[in-house]
Motif scaffolding. Structure first.
Motif, PDB file in Angstrom:
ATOM      1  N   ASP A   1     -10.469 -14.571  10.119  1.00  0.00           N
ATOM      2  CA  ASP A   1      -9.596 -13.998   9.107  1.00  0.00           C
ATOM      3  C   ASP A   1      -9.381 -15.105   8.081  1.00  0.00           C
ATOM      4  O   ASP A   1      -8.659 -16.072   8.357  1.00  0.00           O
ATOM      5  N   ASN A   2     -10.028 -14.987   6.941  1.00  0.00           N
ATOM      6  CA  ASN A   2      -9.960 -16.063   5.942  1.00  0.00           C
ATOM      7  C   ASN A   2      -8.542 -16.255   5.413  1.00  0.00           C
ATOM      8  O   ASN A   2      -8.114 -17.382   5.180  1.00  0.00           O
ATOM      9  N   ALA A   3      -7.828 -15.182   5.239  1.00  0.00           N
ATOM     10  CA  ALA A   3      -6.468 -15.287   4.710  1.00  0.00           C
ATOM     11  C   ALA A   3      -5.545 -16.018   5.677  1.00  0.00           C
ATOM     12  O   ALA A   3      -4.680 -16.801   5.262  1.00  0.00           O
ATOM     13  N   LYS A   4      -5.728 -15.767   6.957  1.00  0.00           N
ATOM     14  CA  LYS A   4      -4.869 -16.395   7.965  1.00  0.00           C
ATOM     15  C   LYS A   4      -5.433 -17.717   8.463  1.00  0.00           C
ATOM     16  O   LYS A   4      -4.783 -18.418   9.233  1.00  0.00           O
ATOM     17  N   LYS A   5      -6.650 -18.055   8.054  1.00  0.00           N
ATOM     18  CA  LYS A   5      -7.305 -19.281   8.463  1.00  0.00           C
ATOM     19  C   LYS A   5      -7.460 -19.332   9.993  1.00  0.00           C
ATOM     20  O   LYS A   5      -7.142 -20.351  10.642  1.00  0.00           O
ATOM     21  N   THR A   6      -7.909 -18.237  10.550  1.00  0.00           N
ATOM     22  CA  THR A   6      -8.102 -18.177  11.991  1.00  0.00           C
ATOM     23  C   THR A   6      -9.538 -17.780  12.324  1.00  0.00           C
ATOM     24  O   THR A   6     -10.215 -17.113  11.529  1.00  0.00           O
ATOM     25  N   VAL A   7      -9.963 -18.201  13.492  1.00  0.00           N
ATOM     26  CA  VAL A   7     -11.254 -17.793  14.027  1.00  0.00           C
ATOM     27  C   VAL A   7     -11.056 -17.438  15.497  1.00  0.00           C
ATOM     28  O   VAL A   7     -10.260 -18.072  16.195  1.00  0.00           O
TER      29      VAL A   7
END
Length: 120
Positions: free
Chosen positions: A72-78
């Protein structure tokens, strides 16, 4: 400074599933590639799966068809969804991110690692 924090490891029986998550925080301008690596006892760290900011993915042959990486690019998660786990998947799993900081400096960052143990 940039931090990567992983969660979701644990103990599971062969054939079971686990989901790993990693959140990046800090002075981040952008993140190019994010991914997961693992290191089993006595072995070198190896790539498990990576994903670009555009969603392109690459997997180790040993996990293709069983693991799925997403971000999730907006949340900076993988995240890494691991299905049909095998005892040979047992390792410490590390999150990795190729980050450009707010000072426009590029760096390669690692999480602290999370243990995944698959019992037979």
């Amino acid at each position: 400074q940039v931090q990567l924090v992983e969660s979701g490891g644990g103990l599971v029986q062969a054939g079971g599933s686990l989901r790993l998550s990693c959140a990046a925080s800090g002075s981040i301008f952008s993140i190019n590639v994010m991914g997961w690596y693992r290191q089993a006892p006595g072995k070198q760290r190896e790539l498990v799966a990576v994903i670009t900011s555009g969603g392109s993915t690459n997997y180790a042959d040993s996990v293709k068809g069983r693991f799925a990486i997403s971000r999730d690019n907006a949340k900076k998660t993988v995240s890494l969804q691991m299905n049909n786990l095998k005892p040979e998947d047992t390792a410490v799993y590390y999150c990795n991110a190729d980050v450009t900081t707010m000072r426009l400096m590029k760096g390669d960052y690692w999480g602290q690692g999370t243990q995944v143990t698959v019992s037979s």
